[in-house]
Motif scaffolding. Structure first.
Motif, PDB file in Angstrom:
ATOM      1  N   ALA A   1       1.508   4.989  14.431  1.00 28.50           N
ATOM      2  CA  ALA A   1       0.414   4.097  14.836  1.00 28.50           C
ATOM      3  C   ALA A   1      -0.825   4.901  15.228  1.00 28.50           C
ATOM      4  O   ALA A   1      -1.949   4.585  14.824  1.00 28.50           O
ATOM      5  N   ARG A   2      -0.615   5.958  15.997  1.00 25.65           N
ATOM      6  CA  ARG A   2      -1.731   6.750  16.519  1.00 25.65           C
ATOM      7  C   ARG A   2      -2.464   7.500  15.407  1.00 25.65           C
ATOM      8  O   ARG A   2      -3.677   7.634  15.434  1.00 25.65           O
ATOM      9  N   THR A   3      -1.697   7.987  14.418  1.00 23.79           N
ATOM     10  CA  THR A   3      -2.320   8.816  13.383  1.00 23.79           C
ATOM     11  C   THR A   3      -2.820   8.026  12.183  1.00 23.79           C
ATOM     12  O   THR A   3      -3.804   8.407  11.555  1.00 23.79           O
ATOM     13  N   GLU A   4      -2.149   6.912  11.856  1.00 25.45           N
ATOM     14  CA  GLU A   4      -2.486   6.215  10.615  1.00 25.45           C
ATOM     15  C   GLU A   4      -2.805   4.734  10.788  1.00 25.45           C
ATOM     16  O   GLU A   4      -3.087   4.042   9.812  1.00 25.45           O
ATOM     17  N   GLY A   5      -2.729   4.215  12.016  1.00 24.17           N
ATOM     18  CA  GLY A   5      -3.047   2.799  12.221  1.00 24.17           C
ATOM     19  C   GLY A   5      -2.027   1.865  11.603  1.00 24.17           C
ATOM     20  O   GLY A   5      -2.353   0.727  11.271  1.00 24.17           O
ATOM     21  N   ILE A   6      -0.800   2.339  11.432  1.00 18.13           N
ATOM     22  CA  ILE A   6       0.268   1.503  10.864  1.00 18.13           C
ATOM     23  C   ILE A   6       1.326   1.285  11.936  1.00 18.13           C
ATOM     24  O   ILE A   6       1.876   2.247  12.477  1.00 18.13           O
ATOM     25  N   PHE A   7       1.599   0.016  12.239  1.00 16.93           N
ATOM     26  CA  PHE A   7       2.529  -0.334  13.312  1.00 16.93           C
ATOM     27  C   PHE A   7       3.857  -0.748  12.678  1.00 16.93           C
ATOM     28  O   PHE A   7       3.985  -1.840  12.142  1.00 16.93           O
TER      29      PHE A   7
ATOM     30  N   ILE B   1       7.416   5.556  16.181  1.00 16.61           N
ATOM     31  CA  ILE B   1       6.537   4.378  16.039  1.00 16.61           C
ATOM     32  C   ILE B   1       5.136   4.720  16.544  1.00 16.61           C
ATOM     33  O   ILE B   1       4.129   4.437  15.880  1.00 16.61           O
ATOM     34  N   ARG B   2       5.084   5.349  17.704  1.00 15.54           N
ATOM     35  CA  ARG B   2       3.778   5.644  18.314  1.00 15.54           C
ATOM     36  C   ARG B   2       3.003   6.689  17.515  1.00 15.54           C
ATOM     37  O   ARG B   2       1.783   6.599  17.382  1.00 15.54           O
TER      38      ARG B   2
ATOM     39  N   ARG C   1      -3.475  12.506   8.466  1.00 11.54           N
ATOM     40  CA  ARG C   1      -3.429  12.776   9.913  1.00 11.54           C
ATOM     41  C   ARG C   1      -1.979  12.920  10.388  1.00 11.54           C
ATOM     42  O   ARG C   1      -1.674  13.739  11.243  1.00 11.54           O
TER      43      ARG C   1
ATOM     44  N   THR D   1       5.072  -3.299   5.329  1.00 13.73           N
ATOM     45  CA  THR D   1       4.732  -4.370   6.284  1.00 13.73           C
ATOM     46  C   THR D   1       3.786  -5.391   5.646  1.00 13.73           C
ATOM     47  O   THR D   1       3.608  -6.472   6.184  1.00 13.73           O
TER      48      THR D   1
ATOM     49  N   VAL E   1      -0.026   4.775   1.317  1.00 14.31           N
ATOM     50  CA  VAL E   1      -1.121   5.310   2.124  1.00 14.31           C
ATOM     51  C   VAL E   1      -1.020   6.832   2.206  1.00 14.31           C
ATOM     52  O   VAL E   1       0.018   7.366   2.609  1.00 14.31           O
ATOM     53  N   ARG E   2      -2.081   7.503   1.814  1.00 14.68           N
ATOM     54  CA  ARG E   2      -2.108   8.953   1.980  1.00 14.68           C
ATOM     55  C   ARG E   2      -2.326   9.257   3.456  1.00 14.68           C
ATOM     56  O   ARG E   2      -3.355   8.919   4.031  1.00 14.68           O
TER      57      ARG E   2
ATOM     58  N   ARG F   1       0.804  -1.225   0.000  1.00 16.14           N
ATOM     59  CA  ARG F   1       0.000   0.000   0.000  1.00 16.14           C
ATOM     60  C   ARG F   1       0.845   1.288   0.000  1.00 16.14           C
ATOM     61  O   ARG F   1       1.857   1.357   0.683  1.00 16.14           O
TER      62      ARG F   1
END
Lengths: 421, 421
Positions: free
Chosen positions: A350-356, A346-347, A98, A114, A94-95, A92
């Motif tokens: 994850a917090r803004t785009e749901g990508i870990f 990392i955080r 956020r 990932t 991803v735009r 992906r």
């Protein structure tokens, strides 16, 4: 097509697609395609040279949803996807509005690698290495590694029905051992550090002519796999180059190959040759290329790595000088960030785009933040961040920083109280 | 389009694409589209009913590389992908010749849903739930969960910029807590077992009218997301149905929705209405549906789960009776396998195809093996196995069984000796 001495010493006809020769990056000396990685004239690193002919967007777009849609730009046979392989790529783009807002910039895209079969970009380079190794007559896929590469090699070999030999330091974390061992290749733990393991790989590559150590004796082919990150970004943007891209630096190979991919697309007329800037990202605990960049040096002084970003912890990066060239040529720069900032990166993602992301991804995000804050990255230009591995593989890096908001008894009132409602 | 009383008590016009009503699966009673999940007449479960109109292959093929290519078959607005979401789906369908050979059958395909954004099929159902929840006027995405669902809900909410509330048992393994906590929603650990957590979710769903508990009050929409597994398999096979498919059973919803997807494609003329057989897979430690099937019962007697396949450990599966209907109607069957066999299933798939599945995938592979060995599955027919989650999430299940072949000193001779060379 060209004729070489194959590993098994049998004369055979090679089909490595558009690849035509190996070219020394230092002195320009050319040799026929073979399992070579160092120049016989000057010991410089060899790189694949091509004769692409005409490559058209519509042929690529009609191809499979994997890196093999770019087969006509890679050192692989045209029939590459007829052999079982992990079919990586087409992950992906991803735009990330956020994240962009949080960083105070106009537009960010996250290239989320990932999604690859073993959840890192290593599946790309290993797939290309395997395809070339098959053609070069190798029978065993091998590597020294401390993580993502071990996963990718063991999985790719299993899928192809090849034997694999993966060498790891015996001190490696148990989780990383399991995620390679499950594929049931020959996983050998070596009592020594990564340097010892690497040296051992070079020795074994010399002794066993049918073992392809992906990042040693077939490295010129392997490295080309990273070009596909550049191709995909450009195609996913609608066949155009981004203004800016931030790439993590380990050996530095990936950064130079993304740039090579962008240049090839421009030269082939597949995208407009618009200017772009390449930025490099390192963890401060292993930042020899950033240090050389800031000091204005052309060579990189090796360091002893000490960072949680282990997948980037190469103290003597082979492609360091070429990274410096690329970054300077494109008017980019290189920054480094602390381990604390890596975890925050990392955080934030994850917090803004749901990508870990794994720690390397944290390095990229945190570096982008620093580049913006220090005015090195243009906030009004469009920026791509390469996220090259998965947070599930580096849980230890975040485990002391995150957890449940609250632990409560099983009652709705307790949940509401915990949430401040 | 229809008009309902939205959660916020504001009258509004709903666009849930081709969805037209909610229909009771027991008594057939129809109600307008709303955040309802139980029939007001008989308390039976509600399911989405559609008016599809004409749906064409070429429109689907021209769509995005995600489940949204099937938007005209889902209860979501036609503009669904204009909102930030995790864009799951379009995962690999892998032709698994080495696995087929190991199992002694002609042709196996593995649908590898580990490639989803949070590495399980839950991204599909959560994405559909979020899209419907937005349209229904909800503001918070929530769930009770012990693993994959928690990851998917927290990630999807982060990406969308929604608040999330995720309830987990406080005894959950630390790794599963971390992989949800990183997205920084409201993760609440509850001192109780999963039943307690589930009960609490139902209570909170009743109290908080703008909280969408994906698997409770928006369950009819959520469940439809699993149809996309069926759609993708058929499209990836070149617009045809497989002969046989093996699906793991937790609540049983996925199995019935894959079947629903296949039937819809046939009814719409998108595939030939060829016969197919649906097989169910359970772990022996939680096999109430397999037990009911074997005993010839129409109802499922709840059990207390005790298996390493925790993502399937639902002792009172809500869709159990519908699973029995589907399997009997299609001339399939249901088998169950021991935890030992589950681990062997994980290892077999990894060794032959380079795909590392979670325990649920081990259940599917081991069940397929048992179905073949007992003559229930036709070895000459083509079989699809659904691998719905990633081995990185259940490392504990394999950690005592696998490891390096050998640990050696750093010498080439020692490596050769370890390999028997």
């Amino acid at each position: 097509m060209t004729t070489i001495e194959a590993p098994n010493s049998a004369q055979q006809t090679l089909d490595l697609g558009p690849a035509r020769s190996l070219v020394c990056r230092e002195c320009g000396h050319q040799v026929p395609l073979a399992a070579e990685f160092a120049c016989s004239e000057c010991f410089g690193p060899l790189e694949v040279g091509y004769d692409f002919g005409t490559v058209r967007r519509e042929d690529i777009e009609a191809g499979p949803q994997s890196i093999w849609r770019y087969r006509n730009l890679l050192p692989v046979p045209s029939t590459v996807d007829a052999h079982p392989n992990t079919d990586p790529g087409c992950t992906r783009l991803v735009r990330a509005d956020r994240l962009a807002k949080a960083l105070g910039v106009r537009r960010i895209w996250v290239k989320d690698d990932t999604g690859n079969p073993t959840h890192s970009f290593k599946d790309r380079v290993v797939a290309v290495a395997l395809a070339a190794a098959r053609e070069l007559g190798f029978k065993v896929l091998a590597c020294p590694s401390t993580g993502n590469l071990a996963n990718a090699v063991a999985a790719a070999a299993a899928r192809a029905g090849w034997e694999s030999v993966v060498l790891i330091p015996s001190s490696l974390e148990r989780a990383k051992i399991l995620t390679t061992a499950v594929y049931d290749g020959a996983l050998i733990a070596v009592d020594g550090n990564y340097d010892d393991v690497n040296r051992l790989a070079t020795e074994l590559a010399a002794d066993h002519e049918d073992w392809a150590f992906v990042n040693v004796n077939v490295r010129p082919y392997y490295a080309e796999g990273s070009k596909t990150l550049g191709y995909e970004v450009a195609e996913q943007l609608g066949w155009r180059l981004p203004d800016q891209i931030v790439v993590p630096i380990a050996s530095g190979s990936q950064l130079t190959k993304v740039d090579k991919g962008f240049r090839e697309l421009g030269e082939l007329g597949l995208v407009e040759q618009s200017p772009y800037r390449v930025f490099g990202a390192q963890a401060t605990g292993c930042s020899p290329v950033a240090a050389a960049f800031k000091a204005g040096h052309d060579v990189v002084t090796p360091v002893k790595p000490d960072t949680i970003a282990r997948s980037l912890a190469i103290g003597a990066p082979a492609d360091g000088p070429y990274v410096l060239d690329t970054v300077r040529r494109t008017n980019g720069s290189i920054e480094n960030v602390s381990d604390e900032e890596v975890v925050e990166g990392i955080r934030l993602l994850a917090r803004t785009e749901g990508i870990f992301a794994e720690t390397a991804g944290g390095v990229t995000v945190a570096t982008a933040k620093k580049l913006i804050e220090t005015g090195q990255l243009d906030p009004d230009a469009e920026t791509v961040l390469l996220i090259t591995g998965d947070g599930l593989k580096t849980l230890d890096a975040v485990q002391d920083r995150i957890g449940p908001r609250a632990t409560v008894p099983p009652s709705a009132a307790a949940v509401r109280e915990a949430l401040g409602l």
